[in-house]
Enzyme design. Structure first.
Site, PDB file in Angstrom:
ATOM      1  N   GLU A 265      -0.160   2.515  -6.263  1.00  0.00           N
ATOM      2  CA  GLU A 265       0.872   3.346  -5.628  1.00  0.00           C
ATOM      3  C   GLU A 265       1.729   2.394  -4.819  1.00  0.00           C
ATOM      4  O   GLU A 265       1.301   1.864  -3.792  1.00  0.00           O
ATOM      5  CB  GLU A 265       0.220   4.420  -4.752  1.00  0.00           C
ATOM      6  CG  GLU A 265       1.172   5.532  -4.361  1.00  0.00           C
ATOM      7  CD  GLU A 265       1.826   5.289  -3.023  1.00  0.00           C
ATOM      8  OE1 GLU A 265       3.008   4.865  -3.040  1.00  0.00           O
ATOM      9  OE2 GLU A 265       1.188   5.509  -1.986  1.00  0.00           O
ATOM     10  N   CYS A 299       6.730   4.751   1.889  1.00  0.00           N
ATOM     11  CA  CYS A 299       7.062   4.308   0.534  1.00  0.00           C
ATOM     12  C   CYS A 299       7.963   5.305  -0.184  1.00  0.00           C
ATOM     13  O   CYS A 299       8.774   4.919  -1.027  1.00  0.00           O
ATOM     14  CB  CYS A 299       5.790   4.063  -0.264  1.00  0.00           C
ATOM     15  SG  CYS A 299       4.644   5.460  -0.278  1.00  0.00           S
ATOM     16  N   GLU A 396      14.062  -2.047  -1.317  1.00  0.00           N
ATOM     17  CA  GLU A 396      13.340  -1.245  -0.333  1.00  0.00           C
ATOM     18  C   GLU A 396      13.358  -1.952   1.023  1.00  0.00           C
ATOM     19  O   GLU A 396      12.796  -3.034   1.179  1.00  0.00           O
ATOM     20  CB  GLU A 396      11.898  -1.010  -0.793  1.00  0.00           C
ATOM     21  CG  GLU A 396      11.122  -0.073   0.103  1.00  0.00           C
ATOM     22  CD  GLU A 396       9.701   0.157  -0.396  1.00  0.00           C
ATOM     23  OE1 GLU A 396       9.174   1.257  -0.167  1.00  0.00           O
ATOM     24  OE2 GLU A 396       9.129  -0.763  -1.001  1.00  0.00           O
TER      25      GLU A 396
END
Length: 796
Positions: A265, A299, A396
């Site tokens: 993940e 995230c 990100e």
């Protein structure tokens, strides 16, 4: 001043939370922690590192640095405990999980304060979200412990699970990992993040108080090198990792060929889409939750704001007005909105990426007001006038930074939303449920929130598409990932077959055995027969060495052409209704059945089987195709009822382009089984069939040509399974690769898959392909789909 004036000018004063109990807990360590291994507190080395309060820069504790001896001891303890733990009745395992959930609730304020001090997030978030949701995971998975034998009757625990978690949700990520693992009969070795180990150590004490058998849960603290030791340990059966995409790639490469189950993940750059009919004020509040919750260190943070052109300026103006009221300050102040960044290194990364965005032309707006003088703080930030290709729109940032862009049409919104290598989450805001549910399936993300954001529950799976990783945490799909098929325990490894020797000239007079006109079977690409690009062929031989026929020797360009054809076909085939896909697959079965005698003759010739056995395999293949056609409109999702007013729709979606390196033996039934399972789920396929029995696959495309299968949905490239599989594993337009062979054969394919982190299914155990219970149902369809959870709140 009148009461009305007071209300108009109301100011929030500080509302500090006491940290006395947390500091008393810290003091009991006497300055240095140890690892929790086999139910005892120990450390095999003297090396330590400091964990720091990010809001003040104060050292809280010296944390034991896990070394090879610590990890080995923890894995051995987990291995020793696992058989006995798995043998416990589900009810007894459930009782332990209930006890852990209640311990979290009884000590909730201590956990919340400790988390805020160690991580820097607001006490309101730890108190009201993190701790209750962590307890919820243990309650929920206690139920799976009780139901395992009934709901997963053909599956058993994986074994020893190595788990590495991040620093942004320290306790919650621990719950996501440990609860399903131990519920399903596994044992764990968990490494918390280097920055935030304290609540994991407090949880280990809760395991002691609950009487959890020694070795079921082991906590080893340390930096990235400790995590690498856990990942690489030969006696770890499953690795579950949450963290950055970069580290996820390294883990995939490190575990290649090991046979370890893997769940990743990873990162995200999630779109927050606002249509012009949305409730603007509600959507503005959604932005606050999407990007400034947990300082944007999430995230799945909605870090890309996409606003329809007609309301763009109004929306941005209201968002800036709302930003003016956000308060940044001490995490233990219950009246603040945004706490501290976890560490100076992360703060510097945020600053660098924002500066780069401004240098590339973005306009910057930040909340007014001073920041605390000490600690790592960054103000809520909005970047406008951002181009989709700019660094801040693609990378990100993992901080409280939102980038905003506009769009004109729903199609453009989808294109912008999918313009990223990530695919973790998305948020869609519209008062038209028709529009929202039309857009949700088009966005390539594992979680989609409608008129909401950052909703989580143990009942609903969480995980991503593309470079956001694969596998799910939570829900049924998350639970099943901590099990494996029962048949694997007794299966033998796949053996490398010995090719037949070429016959002497005297043994093969008259050319090809079987007679007939000499022909070279072509490949099947884009719905057409295609000659091999390299102009080479390979001769297939009967078991006695006599030549049976030639097939093309595929190369890199043939793979490129096949993947391009599959990519073009995937969109329309995936959108076809399950009923329509079923009709095509039924037709394939009918046409194969009509030619069953011919295929049986070819199979007998290539394998040396008796005619009856060969016909039985062809008949089994026809039946298998029929079975998957039947499954096409029955492999449905689920409706989850999380504990809030709304639903979460778990939808099975195709993966996209699936590459299949088929088993060498047997050559036909596995080829049919795997390709049809992938097709009925809506994927397009590039298949590399058995090298020795490739003529059966090339005969099969003649069936496809008469069965209304759209061109490009199934592509067949013959040749070396190893070299062609490696090209498929490297290809960035392939979304998943399935490979069946020896460990030496699958290892390079798994290692090469890291380029775009494609999903991998590698099997080195010899499966019984003739057993429909093993090879004919939900397991293969589960491999061929990925679950998207669409959250739909309701009510006024």
């Amino acid at each position: 001043m009148s009461v009305a004036e007071i209300y108009d000018d109301i100011q929030y004063g500080p509302a500090p939370e006491s940290d006395a109990d947390a500091r008393a807990w810290i003091a009991r360590w006497e300055g240095r922690t140890r690892h929790f291994i086999g139910g005892t507190w120990q450390a095999h080395g003297e090396e330590t590192f400091a964990t720091i309060n990010p809001a003040t820069g104060e050292e809280l504790l010296q944390i034991a640095q896990g070394n090879e001896a610590d990890v080995d001891a923890a894995v051995k303890a987990a291995r020793a405990a696992q058989p006995g733990w798995a043998a416990l009745p589900g009810f007894r395992r459930a009782k332990y999980l209930y006890a852990l959930a209640r311990s979290l609730q009884r000590n909730s304020r201590l956990f919340a304060v400790l988390e805020a001090m160690d991580n820097g997030k607001s006490i309101r978030e730890t108190r009201d979200l993190d701790i209750p949701l962590a307890a919820r995971h243990f309650y929920h998975h206690a139920g799976w412990a009780e139901l395992m034998d009934r709901e997963f009757p053909d599956r058993v625990p994986v074994g020893v699970c190595g788990q590495v978690i991040p620093w942004n949700f320290p306790l919650l990520m621990l719950a996501w990992k440990i609860a399903p693992a131990i519920a399903l009969g596994n044992t764990c070795v968990l490494k918390p993040a280097e920055f935030t180990p304290l609540t994991a150590l407090l949880f280990a004490q809760m395991c002691e108080l609950a009487g959890l058998p020694p070795g079921v849960v082991n906590i080893v603290t340390g930096d990235g090198s400790t995590g690498a030791l856990i990942v690489a340990h030969d006696d770890v059966d499953k690795v579950a990792f949450t963290g950055s995409t970069e580290v996820g790639r390294r883990i995939r490469e490190a575990t290649a060929g090991s046979g370890k189950s893997l769940t990743l993940e990873l990162g995200g750059k999630s779109p927050f889409i606002v249509f012009d009919d949305a409730d603007i004020d509600s959507a503005v509040e959604g932005v606050v939750d999407a990007i400034w919750f947990n300082q944007g260190q999430v995230c799945c943070a909605g870090s890309r704001l996409l606003v329809q052109e007609g309301i763009h300026d109004t929306f941005i103006a209201r968002l800036k007005e709302r930003m003016a009221s956000l308060r940044v300050g001490s995490p233990l102040d219950k009246a603040i909105d945004v706490g501290a960044i976890v560490a100076p290194v992360q703060l510097e990364r945020i600053r660098r990426l924002v500066d780069q965005g401004v240098a590339e032309g973005a306009d910057i707006h930040q909340t007014p007001g001073p920041l605390p003088e000490s600690g790592s703080f960054y103000p809520p930030t909005l970047l406008t006038n951002v181009h989709p290709a700019s660094t801040c729109a693609r990378e990100e940032i993992f901080g409280p930074v939102m980038v905003a862009m506009s769009f004109r049409t729903p199609d453009e919104a989808v294109a912008l939303a999918n313009n990223t290598e990530y695919g973790l989450a998305a948020s869609i805001w519209s008062e038209s449920i028709n529009l929202a549910l039309d857009i949700a399936p088009k966005v390539r993300a594992g979680v989609v929130w409608v008129n909401s954001t950052n909703l989580f529950d143990a009942s609903s799976g969480f995980g991503g598409y593309k470079e956001s990783g694969y596998g799910r945490e939570g829900g049924r799909e998350g639970a099943v990932s901590y099990t494996r098929p029962r048949w694997i325990a007794g299966a033998k490894p796949i053996a490398r077959p010995t090719p037949p020797d070429a016959a002497t000239p005297d043994a093969a007079p008259g050319g090809l055995v079987g007679g007939g006109i000499d022909r070279t079977a072509k490949m099947y690409i884009g719905g057409k027969q295609a000659r091999p690009d390299g102009g080479y062929v390979r001769t297939l031989r009967a078991p006695d060495g006599r030549p049976v026929g030639d097939v093309g020797e595929g190369n890199r360009k043939d793979i490129r052409n096949a993947v391009e054809a599959a990519r073009k076909a995937a969109a329309s085939w995936g959108k076809a209704t399950e009923h329509n896909r079923a009709q095509v697959v039924y037709y394939i079965a009918e046409n194969l059945d009509a030619r069953a005698g011919e295929f049986a003759d070819r199979l007998a010739l290539l394998t040396g089987k008796g005619q009856a056995d060969a016909r039985a395999e062809v008949d089994a293949s026809v039946e298998r195709i029929f079975a998957f056609a039947a499954w096409a409109d029955k492999h449905e999702g689920a409706i989850h009822r999380p504990p809030f007013r709304g639903l979460a729709l778990a939808v099975n979606e195709p993966i996209g382009v699936v590459a299949i390196v088929c088993p060498e033996l047997p050559g036909f039934l596995p080829f049919v089984t795997l390709t049809m399972a992938a097709l009925v789920a809506g994927n397009a396929v590039v298949a590399v069939p058995s090298e020795a029995q490739g003529l059966l696959a090339t005969d099969f495309y003649q069936v496809l040509e008469t069965s209304d299968l759209p061109g490009g949905v199934l592509n067949i490239v013959t040749g070396s399974r190893g070299s062609l599989g490696l090209e498929l594993a490297r290809h960035d337009a392939v979304d998943a690769i399935w490979a069946f062979g020896t460990k030496d054969e699958v290892k390079p394919l798994e290692a090469a898959s890291t380029g775009n982190l494609k999903q991998t299914w590698s099997e080195t155990a010899a499966r019984d392909w003739s057993d429909s219970r093993v090879s004919g149902g939900r397991e293969l369809l589960g491999r061929a789909t990925q679950v998207k959870n669409i959250w739909i709140p309701f009510g006024e």
